[in-house]
Design an enzyme around this catalytic site. Structure first.
Site, PDB file in Angstrom:
ATOM      1  N   GLY A  18       0.771  -1.236   0.000  1.00  0.00           N
ATOM      2  CA  GLY A  18       0.000   0.000   0.000  1.00  0.00           C
ATOM      3  C   GLY A  18       0.800   1.283   0.000  1.00  0.00           C
ATOM      4  O   GLY A  18       0.233   2.367   0.144  1.00  0.00           O
ATOM      5  N   ILE A  97      -4.431  -1.060   1.969  1.00  0.00           N
ATOM      6  CA  ILE A  97      -5.018  -1.012   0.633  1.00  0.00           C
ATOM      7  C   ILE A  97      -6.504  -0.710   0.758  1.00  0.00           C
ATOM      8  O   ILE A  97      -7.210  -1.380   1.520  1.00  0.00           O
ATOM      9  CB  ILE A  97      -4.831  -2.365  -0.089  1.00  0.00           C
ATOM     10  CG1 ILE A  97      -3.337  -2.666  -0.291  1.00  0.00           C
ATOM     11  CG2 ILE A  97      -5.566  -2.379  -1.427  1.00  0.00           C
ATOM     12  CD1 ILE A  97      -3.072  -4.064  -0.790  1.00  0.00           C
ATOM     13  N   TYR A 160     -17.536  10.455   4.495  1.00  0.00           N
ATOM     14  CA  TYR A 160     -16.781   9.198   4.398  1.00  0.00           C
ATOM     15  C   TYR A 160     -17.611   8.131   3.687  1.00  0.00           C
ATOM     16  O   TYR A 160     -17.066   7.198   3.093  1.00  0.00           O
ATOM     17  CB  TYR A 160     -16.354   8.735   5.791  1.00  0.00           C
ATOM     18  CG  TYR A 160     -15.199   7.764   5.793  1.00  0.00           C
ATOM     19  CD1 TYR A 160     -14.005   8.080   5.150  1.00  0.00           C
ATOM     20  CD2 TYR A 160     -15.290   6.544   6.438  1.00  0.00           C
ATOM     21  CE1 TYR A 160     -12.940   7.194   5.159  1.00  0.00           C
ATOM     22  CE2 TYR A 160     -14.232   5.653   6.453  1.00  0.00           C
ATOM     23  CZ  TYR A 160     -13.058   5.980   5.808  1.00  0.00           C
ATOM     24  OH  TYR A 160     -12.012   5.094   5.807  1.00  0.00           O
ATOM     25  N   LYS A 167     -14.933  -0.201   6.150  1.00  0.00           N
ATOM     26  CA  LYS A 167     -13.920  -0.261   7.208  1.00  0.00           C
ATOM     27  C   LYS A 167     -14.455  -0.973   8.453  1.00  0.00           C
ATOM     28  O   LYS A 167     -13.702  -1.626   9.173  1.00  0.00           O
ATOM     29  CB  LYS A 167     -13.431   1.146   7.560  1.00  0.00           C
ATOM     30  CG  LYS A 167     -12.600   1.805   6.481  1.00  0.00           C
ATOM     31  CD  LYS A 167     -11.277   1.093   6.258  1.00  0.00           C
ATOM     32  CE  LYS A 167     -10.362   1.906   5.352  1.00  0.00           C
ATOM     33  NZ  LYS A 167      -9.067   1.244   5.115  1.00  0.00           N
TER      34      LYS A 167
END
Length: 259
Positions: A18, A97, A160, A167
């Site tokens: 990442g 990532i 977001y 997440k």
């Protein structure tokens, strides 16, 4: 009295994914791992990204620099095959990532498409599970897996959007993997930094406002930087944190405790 080693990760081998540039959280972690003695394998997304990542890998003395697009069949296997051939074992894996289609990320959750949601979940969450499955056989004496999250997984962060549920799934995956891999001595943590000035984050609407609010909310009154995240993550990979697993670790100046 026992004197702690100056380089508590000496002899350990770390795979870091990442890194996009010198502002990446993953780069801060790679630097911290190297500073504490770990050997590094570093990945880059594609040929376009390689010129930005290659000098950083060279600077850190990485033994392996490998392409990794988790959407491409075979690339993940190729990375772990190279690690196996070079080192024979692995101690640390860092997954940093995340991706969502722009049209799904910029709209509200109600407007996200099924395809875009699934795409974001696969790249940002399930790829970590795929990494864990490949890493476990290379950790016969235990190890530590890390995934990068954000506070939007646990509370609503305006703008977001789609990435909040994604997440949240990533953090839940860390807990379940900690449970499944614990008997093998493999520890798993989600790392949740406060807002940082990274290329990925700067694409979020009202990002400058998010940074200012983070400073106002944090008891320490400061933004974190990539090395704050890096050294805290590196600590969790040392034997001093050997009885810690399954946590979401906040590195945000304490902002997450505030209403």
């Amino acid at each position: 009295m026992h004197t702690p080693p100056e380089r508590p990760l000496a002899g350990m081998r770390a795979l870091v994914t990442g890194i996009a540039n010198a502002d990446s959280i993953a780069y801060g972690c790679a630097r911290a791992f190297a500073d504490l003695g770990a050997q590094l394998a570093i990945t880059y997304l594609n040929d376009k990204a390689k010129p930005y990542v290659e000098p950083l890998a060279s600077e850190l003395g990485a033994q392996l620099l490998l392409p990794l697009n988790v959407e491409e069949d075979g690339q993940l296997d190729a990375v772990f095959d190279a690690v196996r051939e070079t080192w024979g074992a692995l101690d640390i894996v860092l997954h940093s990532i995340a991706y969502a289609p722009k049209e799904d990320l910029q709209g509200g959750l109600l407007d996200s498409s099924a395809k875009g949601f699934a795409y974001a979940m696969d790249v940002s969450c399930h790829s970590f599970i795929r990494m864990a499955k490949r890493a476990a056989p290379l950790m016969p004496h235990g190890g530590t897996l890390f995934a990068m999250s954000y506070d939007g997984a646990n509370r609503v962060v305006p703008n977001y959007n789609l990435m909040g549920p994604v997440k949240a799934a990533l953090e839940a995956s860390c807990r379940y993997l900690a449970y499944e891999l614990g008997p093998l001595g493999i520890r798993v943590h989600a790392i949740s930094p406060g807002p940082l000035k990274t290329r990925a984050a700067s694409g979020l609407p009202d990002f400058d406002r998010m940074l200012a609010e983070a400073v106002d909310r944090a008891p320490l009154g400061e933004l974190v930087d990539i090395m704050d995240v890096g050294y805290a993550t590196a600590y969790l990979a040392t034997r001093y944190a050997r009885r810690m697993s399954g946590n979401t670790v906040y590195i945000d100046g304490g902002a997450h405790i505030m209403a």
